[in-house]
Design a protein around this motif. Structure first.
Motif, mmCIF file in Angstrom:
data_model
loop_
_atom_site.group_PDB
_atom_site.id
_atom_site.type_symbol
_atom_site.label_atom_id
_atom_site.label_comp_id
_atom_site.label_asym_id
_atom_site.label_seq_id
_atom_site.Cartn_x
_atom_site.Cartn_y
_atom_site.Cartn_z
ATOM 1 N N PHE A 1 23.312 4.363 -14.223
ATOM 2 C CA PHE A 1 22.839 5.714 -13.657
ATOM 3 C C PHE A 1 23.767 6.779 -13.443
ATOM 4 O O PHE A 1 23.734 8.098 -14.125
ATOM 5 N N MET A 2 25.047 6.492 -12.900
ATOM 6 C CA MET A 2 26.194 7.502 -13.003
ATOM 7 C C MET A 2 26.649 7.888 -14.262
ATOM 8 O O MET A 2 27.155 9.012 -14.512
ATOM 9 N N ALA A 3 26.720 6.747 -15.226
ATOM 10 C CA ALA A 3 27.323 7.250 -16.298
ATOM 11 C C ALA A 3 26.372 7.732 -17.585
ATOM 12 O O ALA A 3 26.923 8.427 -18.341
ATOM 13 N N VAL A 4 25.337 7.481 -17.456
ATOM 14 C CA VAL A 4 24.271 7.787 -18.610
ATOM 15 C C VAL A 4 23.203 8.562 -17.849
ATOM 16 O O VAL A 4 22.916 9.638 -18.268
ATOM 17 N N ILE A 5 22.143 7.974 -17.230
ATOM 18 C CA ILE A 5 21.151 8.415 -16.800
ATOM 19 C C ILE A 5 21.199 9.796 -16.149
ATOM 20 O O ILE A 5 20.653 10.852 -16.307
ATOM 21 N N PHE B 1 20.310 15.535 -15.262
ATOM 22 C CA PHE B 1 20.865 16.633 -15.283
ATOM 23 C C PHE B 1 20.516 17.690 -16.413
ATOM 24 O O PHE B 1 20.005 18.667 -16.163
ATOM 25 N N LEU B 2 20.642 17.174 -17.650
ATOM 26 C CA LEU B 2 20.110 18.234 -18.795
ATOM 27 C C LEU B 2 18.880 18.663 -19.093
ATOM 28 O O LEU B 2 18.519 19.647 -19.251
ATOM 29 N N MET B 3 18.040 17.380 -18.532
ATOM 30 C CA MET B 3 16.698 17.731 -18.537
ATOM 31 C C MET B 3 16.191 18.852 -17.553
ATOM 32 O O MET B 3 15.457 19.757 -17.775
ATOM 33 N N SER B 4 16.718 18.865 -16.504
ATOM 34 C CA SER B 4 16.509 19.670 -15.422
ATOM 35 C C SER B 4 17.010 20.895 -15.888
ATOM 36 O O SER B 4 16.387 22.015 -15.511
ATOM 37 N N LEU B 5 18.012 20.990 -16.514
ATOM 38 C CA LEU B 5 18.679 22.233 -17.077
ATOM 39 C C LEU B 5 17.658 23.124 -18.038
ATOM 40 O O LEU B 5 17.511 24.390 -18.183
ATOM 41 N N ILE C 1 33.963 6.026 -18.929
ATOM 42 C CA ILE C 1 32.763 5.098 -19.084
ATOM 43 C C ILE C 1 33.211 3.641 -18.655
ATOM 44 O O ILE C 1 32.763 3.187 -17.876
ATOM 45 N N LEU C 2 34.368 3.325 -19.171
ATOM 46 C CA LEU C 2 34.847 1.929 -18.825
ATOM 47 C C LEU C 2 35.247 1.633 -17.647
ATOM 48 O O LEU C 2 35.091 0.613 -16.937
#
Lengths: 260, 234
Positions: free
Chosen positions: A165-169, A174-178, A52-53
């Motif tokens: 976007f890359m780290a969180v959204i 991704f999870l939602m679409s799964l 993340i950092l």
């Protein structure tokens, strides 16, 4: 290009921020080792922080350096130096000094703790390699954003958004679409989705190496099943290389076409 | 010799240069004048290859400069705003530029002339605007190049430094060098310039000597002549 790299690098390693960044990792390394008392566990905790950092610091530092050195860039542009050399030199200067802070800051406490005698050394080196990749990728993307945006506020905004976007959204989406498409076979989709985000890719790469199935998650599991550990490592590293090269090429392309 | 043909440049919708044709012979001091936003800096930067024209050609000694960078070995440029990497010391910056150019330089003599010795070990972000401009001048004049471009060279200079600058310009001119200078200080232009290039709304509105300008506008005072030139158009 190497002359510019040298000067950007020297300029940066003497700035306060490089020391702060270095000291932060140094402290982090010691604290983690002190709390965990175990190299392998410390590596996992570290991974979660690094992933993340490092992108955040790379992005912010890259944008800041680019905007701050604008006048210096103009000075260089009037010199008999190729444009691409100027920008790539500066980029590698920033990326190298950040990577050095990371490698030394974490390397010193781990080395002191007895890294070289333990078998966590490969895991740890892989962690540093991934950290370096992430630095290269996100600094290059930050340079791309900065060179395309004259307005500093916009540039900062976009780069923070990119990181967010890359780290969180991205993971959220991704999870939602799964969940939404759970009736469909999602193996290929999730494989691709992982490749399109360097942060996810790094996470998968490290977890594959560490071989902790509990932490692999869905993507990691698919990855492992699909490629096996060896091929998986190879493919994710090549993808990281692609992720590094693409923004660097765009930076060079853009640098040739910009007015100053 | 600089040959500029039909040079067009626009920044998004803002047309800055609209078909500039200009020929500058070797040797002599050319002042590029014009109101704010008339395209002076853009024209200079186009010659340096920092601004890429939308249309038109620029030849330097019969060579097209498009996508070239080597030709800048023969140009010195003093940018309008002197701002350098703040972490470097003055001496390091000078060394760095010498290293980048890998050419012999007369930096020591110039440092002495502008009285910069006490500042050599100071970091650049601690310097005042005028001192930065002096460093900027040292960087510009320390190499022996046939073309020297100065964008607002007088900004922030004290009277002594200004005198030194004028001496330097005169001294380099004697060697047969060409100068392109922009300035809003008409007194300075009147003193140093051989020829005036007057830009207005992206076009060359006047090119000639100061006397020709005075005859054209029927004004004896140079400053008023320039003002009249601007007013005539409106």
């Amino acid at each position: 290009m190497f002359k510019i790299l040298k000067y950007s690098f020297y300029d940066l390693i003497r700035s306060r921020w490089s020391y702060v960044y270095f000291l932060f990792y140094l402290l982090l390394g010691f604290v983690l080792l002190f709390l965990n008392n175990d190299l392998s566990k410390a590596v996992i905790t570290l991974m979660n922080i690094i992933i993340i950092l490092v992108p955040l610091i790379g992005t912010i530092f890259g944008v800041m350096y680019f905007y701050n050195s604008r006048e210096f860039t103009e000075l260089l542009l009037a010199q008999p130096i190729k444009r691409t050399s100027i920008f790539l030199g500066q980029y590698f200067g920033v990326a190298c000094s950040l990577s050095l802070s990371l490698i030394l800051g974490l390397g010193i406490p781990f080395a002191l703790y007895g890294l070289f005698e333990s078998n966590a050394i490969f895991d740890f080196s892989l962690l540093l390699v991934t950290g370096t990749f992430l630095t290269l990728i996100f600094t290059a993307m930050a340079f791309n954003i900065a060179i395309s945006n004259e307005n500093k506020i916009m540039g900062f905004g976009y780069s923070v958004l990119l990181w967010l976007f890359m780290a969180v959204i991205y993971d959220g989406l991704f999870l939602m679409s799964l969940i939404l498409f759970e009736e469909y076979p999602l193996d290929n989709f999730s494989l691709l989705a992982t490749m399109f985000n360097p942060i996810d890719l790094s996470r998968t790469l490290i977890l594959l190496k560490l071989d902790i199935s509990a932490l692999l998650g869905y993507t990691g599991a698919v990855f492992k099943k699909f490629f096996g550990t060896q091929l998986g490592l190879f493919i994710s590293i090549s993808m990281l290389c692609l992720w590094t090269l693409a923004p660097i090429f765009r930076l060079a392309w853009k640098a040739k076409r910009k007015d100053f | 010799m600089i040959q500029i043909q039909e040079l067009h440049k626009r920044f998004s919708k803002n047309k800055v240069l609209i078909g500039v044709d200009l020929e500058i012979q070797n040797g002599g001091i050319y002042a590029i004048l014009g109101p704010n936003g008339s395209g002076k800096t853009t024209l200079i930067k186009a010659i340096l290859g920092m601004v890429l024209p939308n249309k038109g050609k620029i030849h330097l000694n019969q060579k097209d400069i498009k996508n070239q960078w080597k030709y800048r070995e023969n140009i010195e440029y003093l940018p309008q705003i002197a701002n350098f990497p703040g972490n470097l010391k003055v001496s390091e910056l000078i060394k760095m530029i010498i290293d980048l150019r890998s050419k012999p330089s007369s930096s020591d003599e110039l440092i002495q002339r502008f009285g910069l010795e006490p500042f050599l070990d100071k970091k650049l972000n601690t310097l005042s605007g005028g001192t930065k401009q002096k460093v900027n001048l040292v960087l510009t004049f320390m190499f022996d190049s046939p073309l020297i471009i100065l964008d607002e060279p007088t900004t922030g200079l004290d009277p002594i430094a200004l005198l030194t600058l004028k001496e330097l310009i005169a001294q380099e001119k004697k060697k047969g060098k060409t100068f392109l200078i922009t300035s809003h200080i008409m007194q300075f232009v009147e003193e140093v310039a051989d020829e005036i290039v007057y830009l207005l709304e992206g076009q060359i509105y006047f090119k000639g000597t100061i006397e020709e300008l005075q005859n054209l506008t029927h004004k004896t005072n140079f400053e008023h002549a320039i003002a009249a030139l601007t007013a005539q158009n409106v």
